[in-house]
Design an enzyme around this catalytic site. Sequence first.
Site, PDB file in Angstrom:
ATOM      1  N   ASP A 103       0.845  -1.190   0.000  1.00 54.13           N
ATOM      2  CA  ASP A 103       0.000   0.000   0.000  1.00 54.13           C
ATOM      3  C   ASP A 103       0.884   1.245   0.000  1.00 54.13           C
ATOM      4  O   ASP A 103       1.629   1.476   0.949  1.00 54.13           O
ATOM      5  CB  ASP A 103      -0.872  -0.056   1.263  1.00 54.13           C
ATOM      6  CG  ASP A 103      -1.813   1.113   1.418  1.00 54.13           C
ATOM      7  OD1 ASP A 103      -1.693   2.118   0.680  1.00 54.13           O
ATOM      8  OD2 ASP A 103      -2.675   1.035   2.310  1.00 54.13           O
TER       9      ASP A 103
ATOM     10  N   ASN B  84      -6.345  12.440 -10.703  1.00 55.81           N
ATOM     11  CA  ASN B  84      -7.108  12.875 -11.865  1.00 55.81           C
ATOM     12  C   ASN B  84      -6.855  14.375 -12.027  1.00 55.81           C
ATOM     13  O   ASN B  84      -6.294  15.016 -11.140  1.00 55.81           O
ATOM     14  CB  ASN B  84      -8.602  12.524 -11.745  1.00 55.81           C
ATOM     15  CG  ASN B  84      -9.271  13.237 -10.596  1.00 55.81           C
ATOM     16  OD1 ASN B  84      -9.227  14.456 -10.479  1.00 55.81           O
ATOM     17  ND2 ASN B  84      -9.919  12.475  -9.722  1.00 55.81           N
TER      18      ASN B  84
ATOM     19  N   VAL C 216      -5.609   4.821  -6.162  1.00 61.39           N
ATOM     20  CA  VAL C 216      -4.490   5.426  -5.436  1.00 61.39           C
ATOM     21  C   VAL C 216      -4.849   6.841  -4.996  1.00 61.39           C
ATOM     22  O   VAL C 216      -4.587   7.244  -3.853  1.00 61.39           O
ATOM     23  CB  VAL C 216      -3.212   5.441  -6.309  1.00 61.39           C
ATOM     24  CG1 VAL C 216      -2.118   6.284  -5.695  1.00 61.39           C
ATOM     25  CG2 VAL C 216      -2.712   4.024  -6.545  1.00 61.39           C
ATOM     26  N   ASP C 217      -5.465   7.599  -5.877  1.00 64.13           N
ATOM     27  CA  ASP C 217      -5.835   8.991  -5.594  1.00 64.13           C
ATOM     28  C   ASP C 217      -6.725   9.074  -4.361  1.00 64.13           C
ATOM     29  O   ASP C 217      -6.448   9.827  -3.416  1.00 64.13           O
ATOM     30  CB  ASP C 217      -6.536   9.575  -6.819  1.00 64.13           C
ATOM     31  CG  ASP C 217      -6.687  11.084  -6.793  1.00 64.13           C
ATOM     32  OD1 ASP C 217      -6.037  11.758  -5.969  1.00 64.13           O
ATOM     33  OD2 ASP C 217      -7.453  11.591  -7.617  1.00 64.13           O
TER      34      ASP C 217
ATOM     35  N   SER D   7      -1.480   5.087 -14.258  1.00 65.40           N
ATOM     36  CA  SER D   7      -2.418   4.847 -15.363  1.00 65.40           C
ATOM     37  C   SER D   7      -2.869   3.399 -15.529  1.00 65.40           C
ATOM     38  O   SER D   7      -3.602   3.098 -16.464  1.00 65.40           O
ATOM     39  CB  SER D   7      -1.875   5.352 -16.711  1.00 65.40           C
ATOM     40  OG  SER D   7      -2.011   6.747 -16.789  1.00 65.40           O
ATOM     41  N   THR D   8      -2.486   2.501 -14.631  1.00 64.90           N
ATOM     42  CA  THR D   8      -2.816   1.089 -14.831  1.00 64.90           C
ATOM     43  C   THR D   8      -4.130   0.657 -14.187  1.00 64.90           C
ATOM     44  O   THR D   8      -4.616  -0.434 -14.474  1.00 64.90           O
ATOM     45  CB  THR D   8      -1.702   0.170 -14.305  1.00 64.90           C
ATOM     46  OG1 THR D   8      -1.546   0.393 -12.899  1.00 64.90           O
ATOM     47  CG2 THR D   8      -0.403   0.423 -15.037  1.00 64.90           C
ATOM     48  N   GLY D   9      -4.711   1.487 -13.354  1.00 71.82           N
ATOM     49  CA  GLY D   9      -5.976   1.135 -12.718  1.00 71.82           C
ATOM     50  C   GLY D   9      -7.140   1.486 -13.628  1.00 71.82           C
ATOM     51  O   GLY D   9      -7.275   0.955 -14.725  1.00 71.82           O
TER      52      GLY D   9
ATOM     53  N   TYR E 115      -7.565   3.897 -15.474  1.00 69.85           N
ATOM     54  CA  TYR E 115      -7.178   4.469 -16.767  1.00 69.85           C
ATOM     55  C   TYR E 115      -6.768   3.402 -17.783  1.00 69.85           C
ATOM     56  O   TYR E 115      -6.539   3.699 -18.944  1.00 69.85           O
ATOM     57  CB  TYR E 115      -6.069   5.495 -16.589  1.00 69.85           C
ATOM     58  CG  TYR E 115      -6.550   6.813 -15.983  1.00 69.85           C
ATOM     59  CD1 TYR E 115      -7.832   6.963 -15.446  1.00 69.85           C
ATOM     60  CD2 TYR E 115      -5.715   7.910 -15.943  1.00 69.85           C
ATOM     61  CE1 TYR E 115      -8.255   8.159 -14.902  1.00 69.85           C
ATOM     62  CE2 TYR E 115      -6.136   9.122 -15.406  1.00 69.85           C
ATOM     63  CZ  TYR E 115      -7.408   9.236 -14.880  1.00 69.85           C
ATOM     64  OH  TYR E 115      -7.822  10.431 -14.347  1.00 69.85           O
TER      65      TYR E 115
END
Length: 169
Positions: free
Chosen positions: A10, A24, A33-34, A122-124, A126
């Site tokens: 985490d 974003n 993550v955001d 960008s892998t989640g 997005y």
Amino acid sequence: MTTLTLVRGDITRQRADAIVNAANSSLLGGGGVDGAIHRRGGPAILQECRKLRASHYGRGLPTGQAVATTAGALEARWVIHTVGPVYRVATADPSLLASCYRACLRVADELGARTVAFPAISTGAYGWPMDDAARIAVQEVRATVTAVEEVRFVLFDDAAYTAFAERIG
């Protein structure tokens, strides 16, 4: 020379000078993550993000750029927010994803950060394919001249960890 390390876990629990937020463009929190960084870091992060929106980023932070705020209650000094590109096969631009890593390291250098923890940007939601994202991330970090001593890729699951481990060797 920058040392690259991998951690499965985490990112909000990392002790580092700076933690990178896969944000974003609004900078006002979101999912993945955001959302986790904003929740664990507390209201100080959101307060600084709102100030950035009011002063410099009225239309939001552009894709591929980075900006820093306090880390609030996180075990870091700063959060470096970057907006990764949304993956769509026809319009996927790997240079924008690469730019995220370069921009974060530039901001880290400006802050004097020596340890930086990155997620797989960008892998989640997005949708960037993990293997390609790992290739771009490792390639960019290795190619960027920086005073950062350790870049730590903090990866949430085994698949992400494996993809990055294969690139680091």
